[in-house]
Design a protein around this motif. Structure first.
Motif, PDB file in Angstrom:
ATOM      1  N   ASN A  19      10.822  45.899  15.122  1.00 50.15           N
ATOM      2  CA  ASN A  19       9.782  44.963  15.529  1.00 50.15           C
ATOM      3  C   ASN A  19       8.952  45.606  16.652  1.00 50.15           C
ATOM      4  O   ASN A  19       9.475  45.853  17.744  1.00 50.15           O
ATOM      5  CB  ASN A  19      10.439  43.668  16.017  1.00 50.15           C
ATOM      6  CG  ASN A  19       9.425  42.674  16.564  1.00 50.15           C
ATOM      7  OD1 ASN A  19       8.222  42.800  16.344  1.00 50.15           O
ATOM      8  ND2 ASN A  19       9.910  41.674  17.285  1.00 50.15           N
ATOM      9  N   PRO A  20       7.666  45.880  16.419  1.00 50.75           N
ATOM     10  CA  PRO A  20       6.864  46.549  17.448  1.00 50.75           C
ATOM     11  C   PRO A  20       6.319  45.614  18.520  1.00 50.75           C
ATOM     12  O   PRO A  20       5.835  46.072  19.557  1.00 50.75           O
ATOM     13  CB  PRO A  20       5.714  47.158  16.636  1.00 50.75           C
ATOM     14  CG  PRO A  20       5.540  46.212  15.492  1.00 50.75           C
ATOM     15  CD  PRO A  20       6.913  45.704  15.160  1.00 50.75           C
ATOM     16  N   ALA A  21       6.394  44.295  18.282  1.00 53.20           N
ATOM     17  CA  ALA A  21       5.764  43.337  19.188  1.00 53.20           C
ATOM     18  C   ALA A  21       6.240  43.443  20.639  1.00 53.20           C
ATOM     19  O   ALA A  21       5.415  43.357  21.560  1.00 53.20           O
ATOM     20  CB  ALA A  21       5.967  41.914  18.670  1.00 53.20           C
ATOM     21  N   PRO A  22       7.549  43.631  20.909  1.00 52.02           N
ATOM     22  CA  PRO A  22       7.969  43.742  22.313  1.00 52.02           C
ATOM     23  C   PRO A  22       7.274  44.872  23.058  1.00 52.02           C
ATOM     24  O   PRO A  22       6.900  44.713  24.225  1.00 52.02           O
ATOM     25  CB  PRO A  22       9.480  43.978  22.210  1.00 52.02           C
ATOM     26  CG  PRO A  22       9.876  43.332  20.929  1.00 52.02           C
ATOM     27  CD  PRO A  22       8.723  43.578  20.004  1.00 52.02           C
ATOM     28  N   ILE A  62      -2.626  49.811  20.983  1.00 49.59           N
ATOM     29  CA  ILE A  62      -3.289  50.213  19.743  1.00 49.59           C
ATOM     30  C   ILE A  62      -2.265  50.721  18.729  1.00 49.59           C
ATOM     31  O   ILE A  62      -2.315  50.376  17.542  1.00 49.59           O
ATOM     32  CB  ILE A  62      -4.351  51.290  20.030  1.00 49.59           C
ATOM     33  CG1 ILE A  62      -5.502  50.692  20.843  1.00 49.59           C
ATOM     34  CG2 ILE A  62      -4.874  51.903  18.728  1.00 49.59           C
ATOM     35  CD1 ILE A  62      -6.482  51.708  21.357  1.00 49.59           C
ATOM     36  N   ILE A  63      -1.316  51.514  19.199  1.00 49.15           N
ATOM     37  CA  ILE A  63      -0.248  51.997  18.311  1.00 49.15           C
ATOM     38  C   ILE A  63       0.542  50.822  17.748  1.00 49.15           C
ATOM     39  O   ILE A  63       0.851  50.773  16.550  1.00 49.15           O
ATOM     40  CB  ILE A  63       0.678  52.966  19.073  1.00 49.15           C
ATOM     41  CG1 ILE A  63      -0.073  54.255  19.405  1.00 49.15           C
ATOM     42  CG2 ILE A  63       1.930  53.273  18.251  1.00 49.15           C
ATOM     43  CD1 ILE A  63       0.656  55.171  20.363  1.00 49.15           C
ATOM     44  N   VAL A  64       0.855  49.855  18.597  1.00 48.87           N
ATOM     45  CA  VAL A  64       1.588  48.667  18.140  1.00 48.87           C
ATOM     46  C   VAL A  64       0.766  47.890  17.116  1.00 48.87           C
ATOM     47  O   VAL A  64       1.298  47.409  16.111  1.00 48.87           O
ATOM     48  CB  VAL A  64       1.954  47.768  19.338  1.00 48.87           C
ATOM     49  CG1 VAL A  64       2.482  46.420  18.859  1.00 48.87           C
ATOM     50  CG2 VAL A  64       2.992  48.450  20.217  1.00 48.87           C
ATOM     51  N   GLY A  65      -0.535  47.783  17.353  1.00 51.91           N
ATOM     52  CA  GLY A  65      -1.388  47.080  16.391  1.00 51.91           C
ATOM     53  C   GLY A  65      -1.364  47.729  15.026  1.00 51.91           C
ATOM     54  O   GLY A  65      -1.326  47.043  13.992  1.00 51.91           O
ATOM     55  N   TRP A  69       0.019  46.145  11.526  1.00 51.56           N
ATOM     56  CA  TRP A  69      -0.743  46.178  10.281  1.00 51.56           C
ATOM     57  C   TRP A  69       0.144  46.660   9.135  1.00 51.56           C
ATOM     58  O   TRP A  69       0.107  46.110   8.029  1.00 51.56           O
ATOM     59  CB  TRP A  69      -1.952  47.105  10.456  1.00 51.56           C
ATOM     60  CG  TRP A  69      -2.628  47.453   9.175  1.00 51.56           C
ATOM     61  CD1 TRP A  69      -3.440  46.658   8.425  1.00 51.56           C
ATOM     62  CD2 TRP A  69      -2.543  48.701   8.467  1.00 51.56           C
ATOM     63  NE1 TRP A  69      -3.881  47.322   7.307  1.00 51.56           N
ATOM     64  CE2 TRP A  69      -3.337  48.582   7.306  1.00 51.56           C
ATOM     65  CE3 TRP A  69      -1.882  49.910   8.722  1.00 51.56           C
ATOM     66  CZ2 TRP A  69      -3.478  49.627   6.394  1.00 51.56           C
ATOM     67  CZ3 TRP A  69      -2.030  50.933   7.814  1.00 51.56           C
ATOM     68  CH2 TRP A  69      -2.818  50.792   6.666  1.00 51.56           C
ATOM     69  N   LYS A  70       0.962  47.676   9.405  1.00 48.58           N
ATOM     70  CA  LYS A  70       1.873  48.185   8.383  1.00 48.58           C
ATOM     71  C   LYS A  70       2.908  47.134   7.980  1.00 48.58           C
ATOM     72  O   LYS A  70       3.420  47.157   6.858  1.00 48.58           O
ATOM     73  CB  LYS A  70       2.592  49.438   8.903  1.00 48.58           C
ATOM     74  CG  LYS A  70       1.678  50.628   9.138  1.00 48.58           C
ATOM     75  CD  LYS A  70       1.434  51.423   7.885  1.00 48.58           C
ATOM     76  CE  LYS A  70       2.676  52.213   7.493  1.00 48.58           C
ATOM     77  NZ  LYS A  70       2.430  53.045   6.281  1.00 48.58           N
ATOM     78  N   LYS A  71       3.207  46.230   8.900  1.00 47.51           N
ATOM     79  CA  LYS A  71       4.193  45.179   8.611  1.00 47.51           C
ATOM     80  C   LYS A  71       3.525  43.913   8.060  1.00 47.51           C
ATOM     81  O   LYS A  71       4.141  42.861   7.974  1.00 47.51           O
ATOM     82  CB  LYS A  71       4.983  44.849   9.889  1.00 47.51           C
ATOM     83  CG  LYS A  71       5.847  46.012  10.371  1.00 47.51           C
ATOM     84  CD  LYS A  71       6.560  45.704  11.672  1.00 47.51           C
ATOM     85  CE  LYS A  71       7.791  44.845  11.453  1.00 47.51           C
ATOM     86  NZ  LYS A  71       8.873  45.582  10.759  1.00 47.51           N
ATOM     87  N   ASN A  72       2.233  44.017   7.730  1.00 49.05           N
ATOM     88  CA  ASN A  72       1.480  42.917   7.114  1.00 49.05           C
ATOM     89  C   ASN A  72       1.354  41.714   8.063  1.00 49.05           C
ATOM     90  O   ASN A  72       1.357  40.569   7.624  1.00 49.05           O
ATOM     91  CB  ASN A  72       2.129  42.481   5.785  1.00 49.05           C
ATOM     92  CG  ASN A  72       1.175  41.652   4.938  1.00 49.05           C
ATOM     93  OD1 ASN A  72      -0.041  41.834   4.992  1.00 49.05           O
ATOM     94  ND2 ASN A  72       1.717  40.724   4.162  1.00 49.05           N
ATOM     95  N   ASN A  73       1.248  41.990   9.352  1.00 46.12           N
ATOM     96  CA  ASN A  73       1.099  40.938  10.349  1.00 46.12           C
ATOM     97  C   ASN A  73      -0.337  40.961  10.867  1.00 46.12           C
ATOM     98  O   ASN A  73      -0.674  41.727  11.767  1.00 46.12           O
ATOM     99  CB  ASN A  73       2.093  41.149  11.503  1.00 46.12           C
ATOM    100  CG  ASN A  73       2.022  40.051  12.551  1.00 46.12           C
ATOM    101  OD1 ASN A  73       1.145  39.191  12.525  1.00 46.12           O
ATOM    102  ND2 ASN A  73       2.955  40.080  13.484  1.00 46.12           N
ATOM    103  N   THR A  74      -1.183  40.125  10.287  1.00 44.93           N
ATOM    104  CA  THR A  74      -2.604  40.114  10.647  1.00 44.93           C
ATOM    105  C   THR A  74      -2.811  39.706  12.098  1.00 44.93           C
ATOM    106  O   THR A  74      -3.623  40.308  12.817  1.00 44.93           O
ATOM    107  CB  THR A  74      -3.380  39.155   9.725  1.00 44.93           C
ATOM    108  OG1 THR A  74      -3.211  39.578   8.371  1.00 44.93           O
ATOM    109  CG2 THR A  74      -4.861  39.139  10.072  1.00 44.93           C
ATOM    110  N   PHE A  75      -2.086  38.684  12.556  1.00 46.50           N
ATOM    111  CA  PHE A  75      -2.227  38.228  13.941  1.00 46.50           C
ATOM    112  C   PHE A  75      -1.865  39.354  14.913  1.00 46.50           C
ATOM    113  O   PHE A  75      -2.618  39.656  15.842  1.00 46.50           O
ATOM    114  CB  PHE A  75      -1.340  37.013  14.185  1.00 46.50           C
ATOM    115  CG  PHE A  75      -1.474  36.436  15.576  1.00 46.50           C
ATOM    116  CD1 PHE A  75      -2.329  35.372  15.815  1.00 46.50           C
ATOM    117  CD2 PHE A  75      -0.741  36.949  16.638  1.00 46.50           C
ATOM    118  CE1 PHE A  75      -2.468  34.845  17.097  1.00 46.50           C
ATOM    119  CE2 PHE A  75      -0.861  36.434  17.918  1.00 46.50           C
ATOM    120  CZ  PHE A  75      -1.727  35.367  18.143  1.00 46.50           C
ATOM    121  N   GLY A  76      -0.707  39.975  14.694  1.00 53.23           N
ATOM    122  CA  GLY A  76      -0.257  41.034  15.587  1.00 53.23           C
ATOM    123  C   GLY A  76      -1.181  42.232  15.572  1.00 53.23           C
ATOM    124  O   GLY A  76      -1.494  42.812  16.619  1.00 53.23           O
TER     125      GLY A  76
END
Length: 202
Positions: A19-22, A62-65, A69-76
């Motif tokens: 999970n890249p969000a953290p 930017i890297i996390v974004g 995107w690769k995880k199909n999370n448009t919001f993130g």
């Protein structure tokens, strides 16, 4: 007679990436705290803040974004990439005029800049109503922060900017909490730090 049979085969891909969000929340949160310690009058705007804005708050998000995107999370993908570019643009607004080739933005221009980011943040804040309360606090306090900063530039009132600094410190720490909570909850396999999950009434 030869019969041709066309069969469509569906492949289900099991996403085993982290999970890249953290990482994005921490990059945003720590940089926000440091900038707003400056806004609160605790130290000058120096290379420490600008470096955090370029690397952890900027390139890191930017890297996390891209990872979102690769995880199909448009919001993130939208949020992290945009705020990463926000930090880079903010550093550019500070540094480019020092070259002598580009005029520094006036108070009205900075007001417009901050208001646009406030509008963008307001739309994302609405999106957090379907997520969790921790993110609602992050985006809600960030929304307030942008408009406080805009108000400070519009009026030239230093007191408003100081208030924005303390509010921004709260915003940054709320993002740090949301990021570290996700890390610790995953490591321990249980809720160590609650995020306040929103229950779908359906």
């Amino acid at each position: 007679m030869t019969h041709t049979h066309n069969a469509a085969t569906a492949f289900a891909i099991n996403d085993t990436t982290a999970n890249p969000a953290p990482l994005g929340l921490l990059g945003f949160g720590m940089t926000t705290v440091l900038l707003n310690l400056h806004n609160a009058g605790m130290f000058p705007l120096d290379a420490m803040i600008l470096s955090m804005g370029i690397f952890y708050g900027g390139l890191g998000q930017i890297i996390v974004g891209i990872m979102e995107w690769k995880k199909n999370n448009t919001f993130g993908a939208t949020a992290f990439t945009s705020y990463g570019l926000f930090w880079l643009s903010l550093v550019a607004l500070i540094m480019l005029p020092k070259t002598g080739y580009i005029q520094a933005p006036g108070e009205s221009a900075m007001t417009a800049y901050l208001v646009m980011w406030g509008i963008f943040t307001g739309a994302l804040f609405i999106g957090t109503f379907k997520m969790n309360k921790a993110l609602q606090v992050v985006f809600g306090s960030l929304l307030v922060l942008f408009f406080l900063l805009a108000g400070g530039d519009f009026t030239g009132n230093q007191a408003i900017k100081t208030i924005a600094g303390y509010e921004g410190i709260f915003c940054g720490f709320s993002a740090i909490y949301a990021g570290l909570a996700q890390v610790l909850n995953e490591v321990y396999g249980r809720t160590v730090a609650p995020l306040g999950l929103v229950r779908d009434p359906g």
